[in-house]
Design an enzyme around this catalytic site. Structure first.
Site, PDB file in Angstrom:
ATOM      1  N   HIS A 179      23.185 -45.366  35.144  1.00 30.77           N
ATOM      2  CA  HIS A 179      24.141 -45.050  34.085  1.00 30.77           C
ATOM      3  C   HIS A 179      23.848 -45.834  32.813  1.00 30.77           C
ATOM      4  O   HIS A 179      23.701 -47.059  32.842  1.00 30.77           O
ATOM      5  CB  HIS A 179      25.555 -45.382  34.571  1.00 30.77           C
ATOM      6  N   LYS A 194      30.455 -33.245  29.300  1.00 28.66           N
ATOM      7  CA  LYS A 194      31.693 -33.817  29.808  1.00 28.66           C
ATOM      8  C   LYS A 194      32.682 -32.711  30.158  1.00 28.66           C
ATOM      9  O   LYS A 194      32.857 -31.745  29.407  1.00 28.66           O
ATOM     10  CB  LYS A 194      32.314 -34.751  28.771  1.00 28.66           C
TER      11      LYS A 194
END
Length: 374
Positions: free
Chosen positions: A306, A175
């Site tokens: 996802h 991230k």
């Protein structure tokens, strides 16, 4: 004539607690609070011949009770129907709630039901879901995301990447989107150095850069040989994503936040992604996912669904081009089975349907449930 009819539909709201509050860039920019739980919507469908199908959807943060309420309201529409007619039933359900739209929460409620119908159909055929649809492969490249969130200190991130690799997971996603771009660059550089040049590495900004920041960050990240840069811009900024895709060598990936095939079609039309990342529970289930996959293949796009690996493993296995599937262990306590991983790939189960049975723990986490019968 039909060989079977739907006689019962059980809709359940399940709340899965997370061991540690989760933070990505949306938290660091003040747009969201850390995530402490995942709301699950379960659908269990029974037929007069004794067959059963299971499906699920989810919501992170707000939305779970709304999905449950909508699914509970439309579930009676299924009673007496032939469970094989999945596309027709999807259309019937979406029109039952058309006044609240044909995307977003309303179709996410349908998604759990739709997945259950596909699971049921594959079980009746005695086939894994991927084989029922038509598989191109029996395993899919996988990468881990859960070990690389922004709240995790970089030393722990490095340990997590090592653990993922030792487990057999092929790639790692980190991230980014920290308010200080230097922190992002330092963390990504350290992970790349730790992994070496040959291990697939992705980054995900969770929509938190504006266009100038995305340009600068893509330029800085380009030399690190990433598989993709994910959601550098707002999910609906298709033109901005397209400009990045044209400018930089690193592939641009996006799509997880879009909630219908129509929204994805606009993204594809704009050329806004090299790698498309649909989420079956978010766009209305497997029926809609397969329609989108055909469109994506027509445009020669790569596919990396996802989240929800328990569903997306089967769907990715049916995509003609070599895809990726995202590894998250968060949902594992809900099921008695585990996904098998070997040599960087997740293996498609040989059990019928999704190959999942609901755990006692998931039943204990059930907040509310209703069963509709004839």
């Amino acid at each position: 004539m039909t060989s079977d009819r739907i006689t019962s539909v059980r809709i359940s709201s399940v709340t899965l607690p997370l061991h540690t509050p989760i933070s990505d860039a949306k938290v660091l920019t003040g747009r969201q609070k850390p995530m402490t739980e995942v709301a699950l919507l379960f659908a269990e469908i029974g037929t007069e011949s004794g067959h059963e199908g299971f499906g699920f959807g989810y919501s992170k943060r707000a939305g779970g009770p709304g999905q449950y309420a909508h699914a509970r309201e439309i579930a009676p529409e299924l009673i007496g129907e032939d469970p094989s007619d999945i596309d027709r039933l999807w259309t019937k359900l979406v029109w039952a709630g058309a006044s609240v739209g044909r995307s977003g929460l309303s179709t996410q409620a349908i998604a759990a039901i739709d997945v259950a119908l596909w699971d049921l159909k594959a079980k009746r055929a005695g086939l894994p879901l991927a084989k029922l649809i038509g598989a191109h492969r029996d395993s899919v490249r996988c990468y881990n995301t859960s070990g690389g969130f922004l709240h995790i200190p970089i030393e722990e991130v490095l340990d997590n990447t090592t653990a993922s690799r030792e487990r057999g997971i092929g790639g790692v996603k980190l991230k980014v989107g920290h308010p200080d771009w230097r922190v992002d660059l330092e963390r990504v550089t350290k992970v790349r150095e730790h992994l070496g040049d040959d291990v697939p590495l992705m980054v995900d900004a969770n929509q938190q850069w504006d266009r100038p920041a995305a340009q600068r960050m893509c330029r800085r990240l380009d030399p690190l040989d990433l598989v993709w840069i994910e959601e550098p811009l707002d999910a609906y900024d298709h033109e901005g994503h397209a400009a990045l895709a044209r400018t930089f060598d690193t592939s641009i990936a996006t799509g997880e936040m879009l909630t219908s095939v129509a929204e994805h079609a606009e993204l594809i039309r704009a050329g806004g992604a090299d790698i498309i990342q649909p989420d079956a529970p978010r766009i209305g289930g497997i029926t809609q996912f397969l329609k989108l996959a055909a469109l994506a293949e027509h445009h020669r796009l790569q596919l990396a669904p996802h989240y929800a690996m328990e569903i997306h493993l089967h769907l990715a296995a049916t995509y003609p081009q070599e895809p990726w599937v995202e590894h998250f262990e968060w949902l594992e306590p809900l099921f008695n089975e585990r996904m098998e991983i070997k040599d960087g790939r997740m293996l498609v189960p040989d059990r019928p349907g999704l190959g999942l049975t609901v755990s006692d723990q998931a039943r204990a986490w059930t907040v509310d449930s209703v069963t509709v019968t004839a």
